[in-house]
Motif scaffolding. Sequence first.
Motif, PDB file in Angstrom:
ATOM      1  N   SER A  38    -127.823  13.263 -83.569  1.00  0.00           N
ATOM      2  CA  SER A  38    -126.970  12.672 -84.589  1.00  0.00           C
ATOM      3  C   SER A  38    -126.085  11.541 -84.047  1.00  0.00           C
ATOM      4  N   ALA A  39    -125.986  10.491 -84.860  1.00  0.00           N
ATOM      5  CA  ALA A  39    -125.100   9.379 -84.503  1.00  0.00           C
ATOM      6  C   ALA A  39    -123.643   9.826 -84.525  1.00  0.00           C
ATOM      7  N   GLU A  40    -123.390  10.950 -85.199  1.00  0.00           N
ATOM      8  CA  GLU A  40    -122.035  11.489 -85.237  1.00  0.00           C
ATOM      9  C   GLU A  40    -121.586  11.850 -83.823  1.00  0.00           C
ATOM     10  N   ILE A  41    -122.520  12.385 -83.041  1.00  0.00           N
ATOM     11  CA  ILE A  41    -122.204  12.736 -81.651  1.00  0.00           C
ATOM     12  C   ILE A  41    -121.843  11.480 -80.860  1.00  0.00           C
ATOM     13  N   ASP A  42    -122.586  10.398 -81.069  1.00  0.00           N
ATOM     14  CA  ASP A  42    -122.297   9.161 -80.336  1.00  0.00           C
ATOM     15  C   ASP A  42    -120.874   8.690 -80.650  1.00  0.00           C
ATOM     16  N   ALA A  43    -120.516   8.790 -81.937  1.00  0.00           N
ATOM     17  CA  ALA A  43    -119.174   8.361 -82.342  1.00  0.00           C
ATOM     18  C   ALA A  43    -118.114   9.307 -81.762  1.00  0.00           C
TER      19      ALA A  43
ATOM     20  N   ASP B 221    -138.826  18.089 -75.738  1.00  0.00           N
ATOM     21  CA  ASP B 221    -138.216  16.945 -76.400  1.00  0.00           C
ATOM     22  C   ASP B 221    -136.788  17.294 -76.800  1.00  0.00           C
ATOM     23  N   THR B 222    -135.805  16.732 -76.139  1.00  0.00           N
ATOM     24  CA  THR B 222    -134.414  17.110 -76.420  1.00  0.00           C
ATOM     25  C   THR B 222    -133.544  15.867 -76.453  1.00  0.00           C
ATOM     26  N   PRO B 223    -132.959  15.545 -77.593  1.00  0.00           N
ATOM     27  CA  PRO B 223    -132.095  14.365 -77.633  1.00  0.00           C
ATOM     28  C   PRO B 223    -130.784  14.613 -76.887  1.00  0.00           C
ATOM     29  N   ALA B 224    -130.184  13.548 -76.402  1.00  0.00           N
ATOM     30  CA  ALA B 224    -128.922  13.699 -75.666  1.00  0.00           C
ATOM     31  C   ALA B 224    -128.171  12.383 -75.659  1.00  0.00           C
ATOM     32  N   SER B 225    -126.888  12.483 -75.380  1.00  0.00           N
ATOM     33  CA  SER B 225    -126.048  11.296 -75.392  1.00  0.00           C
ATOM     34  C   SER B 225    -124.863  11.528 -74.469  1.00  0.00           C
ATOM     35  N   GLY B 226    -124.358  10.474 -73.858  1.00  0.00           N
ATOM     36  CA  GLY B 226    -123.229  10.694 -72.941  1.00  0.00           C
ATOM     37  C   GLY B 226    -122.629   9.395 -72.452  1.00  0.00           C
ATOM     38  N   TYR B 227    -121.587   9.534 -71.636  1.00  0.00           N
ATOM     39  CA  TYR B 227    -120.970   8.343 -71.034  1.00  0.00           C
ATOM     40  C   TYR B 227    -120.316   8.706 -69.715  1.00  0.00           C
ATOM     41  N   ALA B 228    -119.981   7.689 -68.958  1.00  0.00           N
ATOM     42  CA  ALA B 228    -119.193   7.886 -67.737  1.00  0.00           C
ATOM     43  C   ALA B 228    -118.114   6.818 -67.694  1.00  0.00           C
ATOM     44  N   VAL B 229    -116.943   7.214 -67.233  1.00  0.00           N
ATOM     45  CA  VAL B 229    -115.821   6.281 -67.112  1.00  0.00           C
ATOM     46  C   VAL B 229    -115.342   6.302 -65.665  1.00  0.00           C
ATOM     47  N   GLY B 230    -115.094   5.117 -65.116  1.00  0.00           N
ATOM     48  CA  GLY B 230    -114.629   5.034 -63.727  1.00  0.00           C
ATOM     49  C   GLY B 230    -113.135   5.299 -63.647  1.00  0.00           C
ATOM     50  N   ILE B 231    -112.774   6.385 -62.955  1.00  0.00           N
ATOM     51  CA  ILE B 231    -111.339   6.735 -62.913  1.00  0.00           C
ATOM     52  C   ILE B 231    -110.576   5.742 -62.028  1.00  0.00           C
ATOM     53  N   ASP B 232    -111.234   5.251 -60.963  1.00  0.00           N
ATOM     54  CA  ASP B 232    -110.541   4.286 -60.089  1.00  0.00           C
ATOM     55  C   ASP B 232    -110.108   3.053 -60.889  1.00  0.00           C
ATOM     56  N   ARG B 233    -110.987   2.628 -61.798  1.00  0.00           N
ATOM     57  CA  ARG B 233    -110.625   1.445 -62.618  1.00  0.00           C
ATOM     58  C   ARG B 233    -109.522   1.790 -63.606  1.00  0.00           C
ATOM     59  N   LEU B 234    -109.560   3.007 -64.145  1.00  0.00           N
ATOM     60  CA  LEU B 234    -108.468   3.419 -65.042  1.00  0.00           C
ATOM     61  C   LEU B 234    -107.138   3.388 -64.297  1.00  0.00           C
ATOM     62  N   MET B 235    -107.183   3.828 -63.021  1.00  0.00           N
ATOM     63  CA  MET B 235    -105.938   3.878 -62.248  1.00  0.00           C
ATOM     64  C   MET B 235    -105.356   2.477 -62.064  1.00  0.00           C
ATOM     65  N   LEU B 236    -106.246   1.473 -61.980  1.00  0.00           N
ATOM     66  CA  LEU B 236    -105.759   0.091 -61.845  1.00  0.00           C
ATOM     67  C   LEU B 236    -105.050  -0.368 -63.118  1.00  0.00           C
ATOM     68  N   LEU B 237    -105.382   0.297 -64.233  1.00  0.00           N
ATOM     69  CA  LEU B 237    -104.811  -0.110 -65.526  1.00  0.00           C
ATOM     70  C   LEU B 237    -103.583   0.706 -65.916  1.00  0.00           C
ATOM     71  N   LEU B 238    -103.350   1.790 -65.189  1.00  0.00           N
ATOM     72  CA  LEU B 238    -102.216   2.653 -65.554  1.00  0.00           C
ATOM     73  C   LEU B 238    -100.901   1.928 -65.342  1.00  0.00           C
TER      74      LEU B 238
END
Length: 415
Positions: free
Chosen positions: A140-145, A299-316
């Motif tokens: 579901s696109a709902e999961i992506d959102a 056959d299994t659909p899936a969705s996900g993401y990754a965020v770089g914490i080091d870059r977040l720390m530069l923005l804090l």
Amino acid sequence: MSFKTNFQNVKGTKDILPEESIRWRKAEDIIRKKMMQYNFREIRFPTFESTELFRKSTGESTDIVKKEMFTFEDMGGRSLTLKPEGTPSVVRMFLQHGLFNKGVLQKFYYIERMFRQEKPQKGRYREFRQFGAEVIGSASAEIDAELVKSALDVFEDLNIEGIKLNINSIGCPVCRKDFIRKLKSFLKEKLPDLCEDCNRRYSENPMRILDCKKDKEKIKNAPFPLDFLCDDCKEHFEKFKSYLDYLGIKFNIDSGLVRGLDYYTKTVFEFVHPGLGSQNEVGGGGRYDELIGFMGGGDTPASGYAVGIDRLMLLLPEEEEKYDLDFYLVAFDSESGLLGWKILNELRDKGYSCDKDTMNRSIKAQFREADRQNAKWVIIIGEDERDKGVIQLKNMDKGEQKEVPMDIEKIIGEL
Ligand code: AMP
């Protein structure tokens, strides 16, 4: 005394010193809390995996596998690799431990270190940290959102402003065939003009050429996956956008966004922040409906993401962080030190942080240390106090001092 060493941390790695650690811990706590609010379950996976896992799932044609992996042989001659990204391990765990038997929908998150041999620069390291969320079992696109929203919520809770969301759809293997044919015929005559990487990608994974920072201008008139979506993918993308609208999330459609990994299908997205300069991507992800089947699962659909914490720390936002301590003991002699030690341990049992001198330092030096440690209270014990069965309790903020019976409940009662 001088402290010197010829050793330095290896290029592209980072030491996180105590005060900075406080910021990291706070950020990680916020991430964990938010992930749990979305009902993602925490998983932790090994630092290294078989090289084959990344070859197969990240993909042979990706920059990660081609040039960035830290690969080594163990004593048995097996090829191992320090994990450069999380999704392959998540999928392996999901399949290896039969997690599909635990429910049709599985929601995971992780906070893990990743390793890539990239040229170090601001925001780009060889060892870095990511948090990621993966949902396995729903098309579901709902999961992506929902995934996008969970990352945006983390940024908001961290008080980071100015992160922008770019989205796109790269279709499925069905609609991609036509697109790739058109793309290749567009690129064919431009090849001599394009960089070495693009020339290699032309035969291995031509869609990735759209990702090239160097040749962006030269290929700006290229066909884009969005123009070739099949009805199913089109509908999915429309739904994704409508859910983002529904959630009040602003986005920009970037038709050149294809993401670096081989396994993405349909939805792709990235979070960028202009304040980060050339490494402006904070995180990204997308749908990978084909990967689990490709890795040997059904056959299994899936969705996900990754965020770089080091870059977040530069923005804090910069905030001065300090450690503090509830109690510091100042003892006039060794017998008082031993008695005080016992009291400190009882206070620790009650949840207070406590410390004391262990180097027979002068009273003045012990007070100086209490100051340096930001102690809230100092417990002072000398011969007189021992004889009377009391302690002196000094409130360091107010500078007030009072005599309190040497009894843990009474001491706590005075705080
Ligand atoms: P990727 O796994 O390549 O999609 O990357 C996801 C996020 O991880 C990026 O948006 C960055 O924030 C972060 N990241 C990727 N590579 C590095 C690196 N070498 N150093 C620091 N952060 C990185």
